[in-house]
Design an enzyme around this catalytic site. Structure first.
Site, PDB file in Angstrom:
ATOM      1  N   HIS A 188       0.816  -1.218   0.000  1.00  0.00           N
ATOM      2  CA  HIS A 188       0.000   0.000   0.000  1.00  0.00           C
ATOM      3  C   HIS A 188       0.849   1.268   0.000  1.00  0.00           C
ATOM      4  O   HIS A 188       0.332   2.351   0.215  1.00  0.00           O
ATOM      5  CB  HIS A 188      -0.938   0.024   1.210  1.00  0.00           C
ATOM      6  CG  HIS A 188      -2.047  -0.962   1.120  1.00  0.00           C
ATOM      7  ND1 HIS A 188      -3.142  -0.802   0.304  1.00  0.00           N
ATOM      8  CD2 HIS A 188      -2.222  -2.162   1.733  1.00  0.00           C
ATOM      9  CE1 HIS A 188      -3.944  -1.847   0.429  1.00  0.00           C
ATOM     10  NE2 HIS A 188      -3.405  -2.683   1.286  1.00  0.00           N
TER      11      HIS A 188
ATOM     12  N   ILE B 233       0.902   6.898   0.104  1.00  0.00           N
ATOM     13  CA  ILE B 233       0.282   5.810   0.866  1.00  0.00           C
ATOM     14  C   ILE B 233      -1.180   5.682   0.473  1.00  0.00           C
ATOM     15  O   ILE B 233      -1.924   6.667   0.510  1.00  0.00           O
ATOM     16  CB  ILE B 233       0.365   6.099   2.386  1.00  0.00           C
ATOM     17  CG1 ILE B 233       1.814   6.345   2.809  1.00  0.00           C
ATOM     18  CG2 ILE B 233      -0.270   4.961   3.186  1.00  0.00           C
ATOM     19  CD1 ILE B 233       1.940   7.004   4.172  1.00  0.00           C
ATOM     20  N   CYS B 234      -1.577   4.483   0.114  1.00  0.00           N
ATOM     21  CA  CYS B 234      -2.981   4.212  -0.178  1.00  0.00           C
ATOM     22  C   CYS B 234      -3.608   3.633   1.093  1.00  0.00           C
ATOM     23  O   CYS B 234      -3.486   2.447   1.377  1.00  0.00           O
ATOM     24  CB  CYS B 234      -3.104   3.224  -1.348  1.00  0.00           C
ATOM     25  SG  CYS B 234      -4.817   2.822  -1.753  1.00  0.00           S
ATOM     26  N   ALA B 235      -4.226   4.512   1.874  1.00  0.00           N
ATOM     27  CA  ALA B 235      -4.857   4.103   3.132  1.00  0.00           C
ATOM     28  C   ALA B 235      -6.149   4.899   3.296  1.00  0.00           C
ATOM     29  O   ALA B 235      -6.134   6.134   3.219  1.00  0.00           O
ATOM     30  CB  ALA B 235      -3.927   4.354   4.316  1.00  0.00           C
TER      31      ALA B 235
ATOM     32  N   TRP C 144      -8.055   7.211  -5.021  1.00  0.00           N
ATOM     33  CA  TRP C 144      -7.664   5.876  -4.576  1.00  0.00           C
ATOM     34  C   TRP C 144      -8.860   4.929  -4.636  1.00  0.00           C
ATOM     35  O   TRP C 144      -9.995   5.322  -4.393  1.00  0.00           O
ATOM     36  CB  TRP C 144      -7.148   5.922  -3.142  1.00  0.00           C
ATOM     37  CG  TRP C 144      -5.911   6.737  -2.959  1.00  0.00           C
ATOM     38  CD1 TRP C 144      -5.821   7.962  -2.361  1.00  0.00           C
ATOM     39  CD2 TRP C 144      -4.579   6.404  -3.361  1.00  0.00           C
ATOM     40  NE1 TRP C 144      -4.521   8.400  -2.372  1.00  0.00           N
ATOM     41  CE2 TRP C 144      -3.733   7.459  -2.977  1.00  0.00           C
ATOM     42  CE3 TRP C 144      -4.016   5.311  -4.009  1.00  0.00           C
ATOM     43  CZ2 TRP C 144      -2.371   7.466  -3.207  1.00  0.00           C
ATOM     44  CZ3 TRP C 144      -2.653   5.309  -4.243  1.00  0.00           C
ATOM     45  CH2 TRP C 144      -1.850   6.372  -3.854  1.00  0.00           C
TER      46      TRP C 144
END
Length: 152
Positions: A84, A91-93, A145
């Site tokens: 992620h 950051i893919c969160a 995202w």
């Protein structure tokens, strides 16, 4: 005094008095807009012994809007190799996107990122890393995202 200024001043005072979460340290907070933290994963993990740097940039609409949070990839720092986390530090969160809530704060984000890293079973980049990094906007907040994988 705008809401962000009051809220960030309070958070910074608390961080300086009580400290960041275990495994994290406030490295720099020269102003209320950009903070730098070190972050390490506690206990057994594929990142044992590694330390990373996270940069927070707080928008004027904070805490109604999430901070921009990226792993630092210069000055000797590297982003963790994680499913992620892109090699440019983005950051893919979901906590930094559609699941952000004004009740969250910098420490909440640090704990979430620590947990995300601790749960990784292996070091691997996101499958679309090269394509994303090549076309990525300057800020990850400008990325749309797709939060569909919570298994890494």
């Amino acid at each position: 005094m705008r809401l962000a200024t009051k809220r960030l001043a309070k958070e910074l005072t608390e961080l300086r008095a009580s400290g960041a979460p275990a495994g994290c340290a406030l490295l720099q907070a020269d102003d209320l807009q950009t903070w730098l933290f070190s972050i390490s994963v506690l206990g057994e993990s594929v990142y044992a012994g590694e330390t990373f740097a996270l940069r927070f940039r707080f928008p004027d609409a904070y805490p109604m809007e999430s901070p921009e949070c990226v792993f630092v990839t210069d000055g000797g720092w590297k982003a963790p190799v994680h499913g992620h986390v892109y090699s440019n530090g983005h950051i893919c969160a979901s906590i930094l996107g559609n699941e952000w809530s004004p009740v969250l704060h910098a420490s909440s984000v640090l704990l979430t990122i620590q947990s995300m890293l601790a749960s990784a079973k292996k070091k691997e980049l996101p499958p679309d890393n090269d394509r994303y990094v090549k076309r990525a906007p300057l800020s990850p907040k400008d990325t749309r995202w797709a939060y569909h994988d919570d298994n890494v």
